[in-house]
Design an enzyme around this catalytic site. Structure first.
Site, PDB file in Angstrom:
ATOM      1  N   TYR A  87       4.006  -4.811  19.272  1.00 29.21           N
ATOM      2  CA  TYR A  87       5.123  -5.345  17.989  1.00 29.21           C
ATOM      3  C   TYR A  87       5.162  -6.540  18.007  1.00 29.21           C
ATOM      4  O   TYR A  87       5.186  -6.857  17.634  1.00 29.21           O
ATOM      5  CB  TYR A  87       6.167  -4.253  17.719  1.00 29.21           C
ATOM      6  CG  TYR A  87       6.859  -4.848  15.983  1.00 29.21           C
ATOM      7  CD1 TYR A  87       5.576  -4.305  15.236  1.00 29.21           C
ATOM      8  CD2 TYR A  87       7.990  -4.308  16.268  1.00 29.21           C
ATOM      9  CE1 TYR A  87       6.501  -5.404  14.182  1.00 29.21           C
ATOM     10  CE2 TYR A  87       8.803  -5.003  15.769  1.00 29.21           C
ATOM     11  CZ  TYR A  87       7.628  -4.908  14.339  1.00 29.21           C
ATOM     12  OH  TYR A  87       8.967  -5.633  12.716  1.00 29.21           O
ATOM     13  N   LYS A 114       3.792 -10.392  16.632  1.00 27.41           N
ATOM     14  CA  LYS A 114       4.598 -10.670  15.814  1.00 27.41           C
ATOM     15  C   LYS A 114       4.757 -12.181  16.039  1.00 27.41           C
ATOM     16  O   LYS A 114       4.238 -13.324  15.453  1.00 27.41           O
ATOM     17  CB  LYS A 114       5.993 -10.262  15.032  1.00 27.41           C
ATOM     18  CG  LYS A 114       5.423  -8.792  14.247  1.00 27.41           C
ATOM     19  CD  LYS A 114       5.108  -9.263  12.980  1.00 27.41           C
ATOM     20  CE  LYS A 114       5.626  -9.749  12.083  1.00 27.41           C
ATOM     21  NZ  LYS A 114       4.463 -10.271  10.803  1.00 27.41           N
ATOM     22  N   ASN A 129       0.830  -1.311  -0.510  1.00 23.82           N
ATOM     23  CA  ASN A 129       0.073   0.006  -0.340  1.00 23.82           C
ATOM     24  C   ASN A 129       0.611   1.213  -0.087  1.00 23.82           C
ATOM     25  O   ASN A 129       0.482   2.107   0.329  1.00 23.82           O
ATOM     26  CB  ASN A 129      -1.101   0.261   1.562  1.00 23.82           C
ATOM     27  CG  ASN A 129       0.331  -0.051   2.576  1.00 23.82           C
ATOM     28  OD1 ASN A 129       1.152  -0.056   2.520  1.00 23.82           O
ATOM     29  ND2 ASN A 129      -1.193  -0.184   3.358  1.00 23.82           N
ATOM     30  N   THR A 142      -2.315  -4.870  11.401  1.00 26.34           N
ATOM     31  CA  THR A 142      -1.987  -4.657  10.078  1.00 26.34           C
ATOM     32  C   THR A 142      -1.387  -5.755  10.579  1.00 26.34           C
ATOM     33  O   THR A 142      -1.372  -6.963   9.381  1.00 26.34           O
ATOM     34  CB  THR A 142      -0.999  -3.958   9.678  1.00 26.34           C
ATOM     35  OG1 THR A 142      -1.548  -2.616  10.201  1.00 26.34           O
ATOM     36  CG2 THR A 142      -0.220  -3.867   8.494  1.00 26.34           C
TER      37      THR A 142
END
Ligand code: UDP
Length: 326
Positions: free
Chosen positions: A150, A154, A33, A96
């Site tokens: 973060y 993950k 994107n 995301t």
């Protein structure tokens, strides 16, 4: 020849990966994107007959479902990156980094695609060991500190990928990247080497956070790409999760000194507190060094390019870029 889908293909690591895959004769589709990725990372390749670029977000399920069929390998690199960005926008980080991975894994399980998941050394949290082995515990801080979102997001991706491997036999490879650097990396998202190099070339002070005794290992992006593709080329793998990075530690103060030595020995270092750089809530990781035995035993190589060479190459690139932008 394989048909490869690379999410985040216009990112810093993605651009190098795409270039390598094309050089090996593969067909590549990129989904990006262009938020933190830049189309300039693919400039040199944009006319390549085997490259298709889809500008769109991995958070768009219809796009993923449309693009996935017809590929035999997926390299899932798209993610919210950079500690600064992640600390500033935790909702975006989670959205995301988690839902799209789950969907891509589900689609890959249906379509039988081999799957590379880009993960991060942030997944170890603030584990205090001298060097981190893949089977070590993950030591996150409290949920009140967005920084840990973060690594945690993950780590959930990793759980998902391993679960799809266990349940559906999906061939997954997970790479936990340690600090990956080289030409074309930008400093906007907090990354230290581009920030130091740019400051030095502008004749400014280098801003070191805290006392500069925090330790990192820096690997050249081309060597990291060779690790990713090397693992994906293996038919049999004894493990699914690998540390990928350099295992040569250096303090951030030492890094600043090396940049200064290479650019202009008269430059100075300025030390500032974390709270002034990232805000009050910030908690850094003091030492981040991978144990790369598993990677080396599996591949027969590991990233070894000396920092001095990486810096020389990065400085030369940045010097040219600054000259062209004038
Ligand atoms: N850092 C610094 N000055 C900067 C940017 C970063 O001293 O302008 C420090 C940062 O606090 C961290 C290290 O350099 O300890 C590496 O930072 P980076 O964001 O590149 O990677 P990560 O924190 O993910 O290891």
């Amino acid at each position: 020849m394989s048909r490869c889908l690379v999410t985040g293909g216009a990112g810093f690591i993605g651009g190098y990966l795409v270039e390598y895959l094309l050089s090996q004769g593969h067909e590549v589709t990129v989904i990006d994107n262009l938020s933190t990725g830049r189309s300039s990372n693919l400039d040199a390749l944009s006319d390549h007959k085997n490259l298709t670029i889809r500008v769109g977000s991995i958070t768009d399920p219809a796009l993923l479902a449309e693009v996935m069929p017809g590929h035999d390998q997926v390299y899932h690199l798209a993610a919210a990156v950079g500690v600064k960005l992640v600390a500033d926008d935790p909702v975006r980080t989670i959205e995301t980094n988690i839902y799209p991975t789950e969907l891509l894994l589900r689609l890959a399980a249906q379509g039988g695609q081999k799957f590379f998941l880009a993960s991060t050394s942030e997944a170890y949290g603030k584990n205090e060991k001298d060097s981190w082995v893949e089977e070590d515990d993950l030591h996150f801080g409290p949920t009140s500190k967005p920084r840990w979102a973060y690594g945690c997001s993950k780590a959930i991706d990793e759980f998902l990928a391993l679960a799809y491997h266990q349940k559906y036999g999906l061939p997954v490879v997970i790479g936990r990247f340690f600090n990956v650097v080289g030409p074309r990396q930008v400093g906007n998202y907090g990354m230290v080497i581009p920030r130091f190099v740019e400051a030095a070339l502008r004749g400014e002070k280098l801003t070191v956070y805290d006392d500069g005794e925090q330790v990192r290992c820096f690997a050249h992006v081309s060597e990291v790409v060779r690790c990713i593709t090397g693992l994906m080329e293996k038919d049999e793998l004894p493990h699914r999760l690998f540390n990928i990075g350099s295992d040569t530690p250096i303090s951030i103060r030492g890094l600043a000194e090396q940049v200064i030595e290479q650019v202009d020995p008269s430059l100075e270092i300025e030390y500032i507190a974390y709270k002034d750089a990232y805000g009050h809530d910030f908690e850094d990781v003091r030492r981040r060094v991978p144990d790369t035995s598993r990677l080396e035993q599996t591949l027969g190589f590991k990233p070894t390019m000396p920092l001095k060479e990486i810096l020389a190459e990065t400085i030369e690139w940045k010097r040219k870029e600054l000259a062209e932008s004038k």
